[in-house]
Motif scaffolding. Sequence first.
Motif, PDB file in Angstrom:
ATOM      1  N   VAL A  85       3.287   3.973  -1.209  1.00 41.98           N
ATOM      2  CA  VAL A  85       3.761   4.449  -2.518  1.00 41.98           C
ATOM      3  C   VAL A  85       5.016   5.314  -2.337  1.00 41.98           C
ATOM      4  CG1 VAL A  85       1.503   4.315  -3.624  1.00 41.98           C
ATOM      5  CG2 VAL A  85       2.149   6.420  -2.434  1.00 41.98           C
ATOM      6  N   HIS A  86       5.655   5.189  -1.222  1.00 47.97           N
ATOM      7  CA  HIS A  86       6.844   5.951  -0.778  1.00 47.97           C
ATOM      8  C   HIS A  86       6.834   7.427  -1.188  1.00 47.97           C
ATOM      9  CE1 HIS A  86       8.626   4.162  -4.530  1.00 47.97           C
ATOM     10  NE2 HIS A  86       8.168   3.070  -4.037  1.00 47.97           N
ATOM     11  N   CYS A  87       5.684   8.058  -0.969  1.00 50.94           N
ATOM     12  CA  CYS A  87       5.564   9.486  -1.287  1.00 50.94           C
ATOM     13  C   CYS A  87       6.281  10.358  -0.256  1.00 50.94           C
ATOM     14  CB  CYS A  87       4.088   9.876  -1.353  1.00 50.94           C
ATOM     15  SG  CYS A  87       3.218   9.645   0.224  1.00 50.94           S
ATOM     16  N   GLY A  88       6.410   9.858   0.964  1.00 45.18           N
ATOM     17  CA  GLY A  88       7.140  10.609   1.995  1.00 45.18           C
ATOM     18  C   GLY A  88       6.323  11.676   2.698  1.00 45.18           C
ATOM     19  N   CYS A 100      -0.818   9.622   6.229  1.00 38.94           N
ATOM     20  CA  CYS A 100      -0.642   8.813   5.008  1.00 38.94           C
ATOM     21  C   CYS A 100      -1.890   8.836   4.117  1.00 38.94           C
ATOM     22  CB  CYS A 100      -0.327   7.370   5.402  1.00 38.94           C
ATOM     23  SG  CYS A 100      -0.202   6.287   3.973  1.00 38.94           S
ATOM     24  N   ALA A 147       0.825  -1.220   0.000  1.00 41.87           N
ATOM     25  CA  ALA A 147       0.000   0.000   0.000  1.00 41.87           C
ATOM     26  C   ALA A 147       0.859   1.270   0.000  1.00 41.87           C
ATOM     27  CB  ALA A 147      -0.924  -0.008   1.214  1.00 41.87           C
ATOM     28  N   SER A 150      -2.368   6.893   1.614  1.00 42.46           N
ATOM     29  CA  SER A 150      -2.615   5.562   1.040  1.00 42.46           C
ATOM     30  C   SER A 150      -3.142   4.559   2.049  1.00 42.46           C
ATOM     31  CB  SER A 150      -1.320   5.011   0.439  1.00 42.46           C
ATOM     32  OG  SER A 150      -0.841   5.871  -0.546  1.00 42.46           O
ATOM     33  N   ARG A 158       8.794   6.359   6.472  1.00 45.89           N
ATOM     34  CA  ARG A 158       9.174   5.741   5.197  1.00 45.89           C
ATOM     35  C   ARG A 158      10.484   4.964   5.335  1.00 45.89           C
ATOM     36  NH1 ARG A 158       9.826   9.641   0.108  1.00 45.89           N
ATOM     37  NH2 ARG A 158      11.476  10.465   1.453  1.00 45.89           N
TER      38      ARG A 158
HETATM   39  S1  SF4 Z   1       2.733   8.727   3.535  1.00 41.57           S
HETATM   40 FE1  SF4 Z   1       2.036   6.572   3.404  1.00 41.57          FE
HETATM   41  S2  SF4 Z   1       2.386   5.983   1.287  1.00 41.57           S
HETATM   42 FE2  SF4 Z   1       3.611   7.853   1.626  1.00 41.57          FE
HETATM   43  S3  SF4 Z   1       5.640   7.075   2.268  1.00 41.57           S
HETATM   44 FE3  SF4 Z   1       4.486   7.424   4.134  1.00 41.57          FE
HETATM   45  S4  SF4 Z   1       3.557   5.430   4.581  1.00 41.57           S
HETATM   46 FE4  SF4 Z   1       4.213   5.347   2.436  1.00 41.57          FE
END
Ligand code: SF4
Length: 441
Positions: free
Chosen positions: A26-29, A86, A24, A88, A49
């Motif tokens: 998407v490593h958007c940070g 997050c 789930a 996602s 992340r």
């Molecule tokens: S906000 Fe959610 S989807 Fe984006 S890097 Fe962090 S954990 Fe992953």
Amino acid sequence: MKTEFSLAQLADPDIAEADKILRACVHCGFCTATCPTYVLLGDELDSPRGRIYLIKEMLEKDRPPTAEVVKHIDRCLSCLACMTTCPSGVNYMHLVDQARVRIERDFSRPLTERALRAVLAFVLPRPSLFRVSMIMARLGRPLARLLPTPKTAPATPTLLRRIKAMLALAPGRLPAPGPVGGSVFEAVGTRRGRVALLQGCAQQVLAPRINQAAISLLTRHGIEVVLVKDEQCCGALTHHLGQDGDALARARANVTVWQREAEDNGLDAVLVTASGCGTVIKDYGFMLREDREFAGPAARISALAKDITEYLAGIDLHPSNQQGDVTIAYHSACSLQHGQKITHAPKDLLSKNGFVVKDVPESHLCCGSAGTYNILQPDIASRLRDRKIANIATVKPDMIAAGNIGCMVQIAGGTSVPVVHTIELLDWATGGPKPGLAGRD
Ligand code: SF4
Ligand code: SF4
């Protein structure tokens, strides 16, 4: 996020769950901006992340974690601010819970650290032992001033530093114990409901006045309250130390006694006044999902569990005696706002009952309490506390309200403004004593 678990690995339900969570992301940070450890330390590996990558590697490779991985996972507060941010829906809580269990199983910590964790896991969930340890800690407090504090915080705090932090948390005096398990408090007037109230472990030693206020308010409003006999610590403390054998045993024991009470005498809810405990009890259904005997009952108990403010939001309270002249800084405990997504109910209840409620700037950031975190990671915890107190000071409150004993102790350690539980204020407003007065400790 792409994962590479083998089919054999995916046959393990925990790994299958981890795989779902990792995919789930998407490593958007986005989560890094609201992570307290990233905000303080600025290291990607101390961000959600970064930790997600470390956990992925550890689980995929199925190798014992390195000291470096353990350092960054240990620094996570489990505050769950990342889950709120997050976009996602990554369930970081279930992922980091699993990582802690894996670390506990596969990583050999230095002897002193193992000993300290073993003592915390044994003493904190047992109120009588915790009481004795608090008395001893209070006697040892003068020693704390003699223990050195390193000028620069080492990556892993020393045992002495942790002992110093532990001694500093001991209260100046201990209140008399509150009512015992098995007690039933009858509703005043017509009975409108019946609830079990979690007795808690550290809270019943440090501040029995919180549940006394809850009992007094609930019974005054026609709700019968039972403290269920043979109830145990909810398991949160050992769960967050990665000691799942202990945590699950406690969850099963509690599910058993609450279910029996619900069947024999009826329960509308299992109420919790410590939100750290509430978050874990609401997760019992997930924690015991693979247990054929307990999965169903645990899910039902999780559905019955409610924070006290969540329950009170559905009840008409008596008219308030407050005149709008007490300003409250509302500290939103992470376990309440991020863990249980309860943000408005406590503030609405306080406002409706005549208090002037102020939000604290940077309210999404943890105060540094986080279960045993302020003992195990005292330097990060005290930086977060100082930041929280500076933010609270900007709203110039008469009192600070919170819904979690851990936060209350942590914040009270750095300010002279009275720190009270939300329920104490609501009790006061509807006919109870002013918090800290009338013989309450
Ligand atoms: S906000 Fe959610 S989807 Fe984006 S890097 Fe962090 S954990 Fe992953
Ligand atoms: S739980 Fe808190 S400390 Fe841990 S990664 Fe998420 S935001 Fe950071």
